[in-house]
Motif scaffolding. Structure first.
Motif, short mmCIF file in Angstrom:
data_model
loop_
_atom_site.label_atom_id
_atom_site.label_comp_id
_atom_site.label_asym_id
_atom_site.label_seq_id
_atom_site.Cartn_x
_atom_site.Cartn_y
_atom_site.Cartn_z
N ILE A 47 -23.61 38.40 -13.53
CA ILE A 47 -23.10 38.19 -15.35
C ILE A 47 -22.55 36.75 -15.61
O ILE A 47 -23.33 36.09 -16.38
N PRO A 48 -21.79 36.13 -14.79
CA PRO A 48 -21.54 34.79 -15.20
C PRO A 48 -22.50 33.78 -14.91
O PRO A 48 -22.66 32.84 -15.89
N ILE A 49 -23.16 34.07 -14.20
CA ILE A 49 -24.58 33.26 -13.93
C ILE A 49 -25.34 33.33 -15.06
O ILE A 49 -25.99 32.35 -15.56
N ALA A 50 -25.78 34.62 -15.50
CA ALA A 50 -26.47 34.83 -16.75
C ALA A 50 -26.24 34.04 -17.90
O ALA A 50 -26.72 33.41 -18.55
N VAL A 51 -24.66 34.11 -17.97
CA VAL A 51 -24.18 33.26 -19.09
C VAL A 51 -24.47 31.78 -19.13
O VAL A 51 -24.78 31.20 -19.89
N ALA A 52 -24.37 31.39 -17.87
CA ALA A 52 -24.63 29.93 -17.42
C ALA A 52 -26.01 29.47 -17.87
O ALA A 52 -26.33 28.62 -18.42
N ILE A 53 -26.80 30.45 -17.58
CA ILE A 53 -28.57 30.20 -17.71
C ILE A 53 -28.79 30.33 -19.12
O ILE A 53 -29.78 29.57 -19.57
N VAL A 54 -28.11 31.41 -19.81
CA VAL A 54 -28.34 31.43 -21.25
C VAL A 54 -27.87 29.87 -21.90
O VAL A 54 -28.68 29.56 -22.68
N HIS A 99 -27.89 27.23 -21.07
CA HIS A 99 -28.92 26.08 -20.88
C HIS A 99 -30.26 26.40 -21.22
O HIS A 99 -31.12 25.46 -21.67
N ASN A 100 -30.52 27.65 -21.37
CA ASN A 100 -31.75 28.21 -21.98
C ASN A 100 -32.03 27.91 -23.44
O ASN A 100 -33.03 27.53 -23.77
N ILE A 101 -30.84 27.97 -24.13
CA ILE A 101 -30.91 27.80 -25.63
C ILE A 101 -31.28 26.25 -25.66
O ILE A 101 -32.43 26.10 -26.61
N PRO A 102 -30.58 25.30 -25.36
CA PRO A 102 -30.92 23.82 -25.64
C PRO A 102 -32.24 23.61 -24.98
O PRO A 102 -33.25 22.90 -25.69
N GLY A 148 -33.53 29.85 -28.60
CA GLY A 148 -33.35 28.37 -28.68
C GLY A 148 -34.52 27.82 -29.69
O GLY A 148 -34.29 27.07 -30.48
N SER A 149 -35.72 28.52 -29.76
CA SER A 149 -36.75 27.73 -30.60
C SER A 149 -36.50 28.31 -31.83
O SER A 149 -36.50 27.61 -32.86
N GLY A 190 -33.93 35.26 -20.05
CA GLY A 190 -35.45 34.71 -20.06
C GLY A 190 -35.61 34.62 -21.63
O GLY A 190 -36.24 33.58 -22.12
N LEU A 191 -35.51 35.75 -22.52
CA LEU A 191 -35.67 36.03 -23.74
C LEU A 191 -34.81 35.06 -24.66
O LEU A 191 -35.12 34.57 -25.88
N THR A 192 -33.70 34.62 -24.14
CA THR A 192 -32.79 33.67 -25.05
C THR A 192 -33.70 32.29 -25.10
O THR A 192 -33.06 31.37 -25.86
N MET A 193 -34.37 31.85 -24.47
CA MET A 193 -35.08 30.58 -24.62
C MET A 193 -35.95 30.59 -25.95
O MET A 193 -36.08 29.80 -26.48
#
Length: 265
Positions: A150-157, A159-162, A22-23, A16-19
């Motif tokens: 863990i791989p799902i977390a990578v996928a979410i990260v 798209h969280n960043i953009p 992105g900012s 969640g914090l990776t959003m």
């Protein structure tokens, strides 16, 4: 169980914090590195589609069949399509309140501060609502099997960043405040661990293989819908659609290799 809860919640919070990351990047990187944006969105879509069809949905079906017999498969498939319908309904509700969450890239409207401010707010609201079930999905998967989470977390990260950039840029350009645009992105990102906590508080008393089977099926449906409705169309909007297709295939390939390493069916 306490160890699994802490581990899975910690993973969901970090994701969640990776959003907010992105900012921060939106202040450093060129506003729109369109190829990077397109690839990261489609790559995470490829990961989500592959893991949903090859791991999460089959696991949901298996759990349901073990507990309900051969009819369990139909209950699981009902959950899968139900997950899609739930997400589609949420999309409709978001659009009714104004603004379309897909139209993030409106940086050419430099003179329309009010429009940009509304766009940033609507993007934030839309993505926050998406993040609640996404956080629960990641957390629930982690409780059952951290090697799949863990791989799902990578996928979410990825798209969280953009998405963090998508929220941050219009708010920053409309207000001139880096702090405000950062806080918007941070709050939206924290909706993922919030979704995990809310889901755990409501569902923990009822945890069983049958509940996990239903949840896994619904999660697979949500992830497929988000990939087809959000990630891939957004990716194709930013670049030539072939780049989006290649990114999705690359995401699937990486996921296939990762799952082979984890020896996960």
């Amino acid at each position: 169980m306490a160890k699994e809860v802490l581990l899975s919640f910690g993973l969901t919070t970090i994701v969640g914090l990776t959003m907010a990351v992105g900012s921060l990047l939106s202040f450093l990187v060129n506003k729109t590195n369109k190829r990077f944006l397109s690839l990261s969105l489609s790559f995470s879509a490829g990961i989500m589609i592959y893991v949903s069809f090859m791991s999460i949905l089959p696991e949901g079906i298996e759990l349901m069949e073990n507990n309900l017999g051969e009819h369990g498969k139909f209950v699981a498939l009902g959950g899968f399509f139900g997950g899609m319908l739930i997400t589609a309904f949420m999309e409709k509700v978001i659009h009714l309140f104004g603004g379309h969450s897909h139209h993030h890239d409106h940086s050419h409207h430099h003179g329309c501060e009010e429009h940009l401010s509304k766009l940033g707010l609507m993007s934030a609201v839309a993505i926050a609502i998406h993040n609640l079930p996404e956080g629960l999905a990641l957390f629930t998967t982690g409780l059952k099997d951290i090697s799949v989470a863990i791989p799902i977390a990578v996928a979410i990260v990825l798209h969280n960043i953009p998405l963090g950039i998508a929220i941050s840029v219009p708010v920053y350009y409309s207000t001139g405040s880096k702090a405000k645009s950062f806080l918007y992105s941070l709050f939206v990102g924290l909706c993922q661990p919030l979704g995990a906590i809310a889901g755990y508080l409501f569902l923990s008393k009822f945890f069983s293989d049958t509940l996990f089977g239903i949840l896994f099926s619904i999660i697979a449906g949500i992830m497929i819908f988000v990939s087809l409705d959000e990630l891939l169309p957004s990716s194709q909007k930013y670049e030539d659609h072939h780049i989006s297709v290649y990114g999705a295939i690359a995401g699937m390939l990486v996921m296939a290799i990762a799952m082979s390493i984890f020896h996960h069916h």
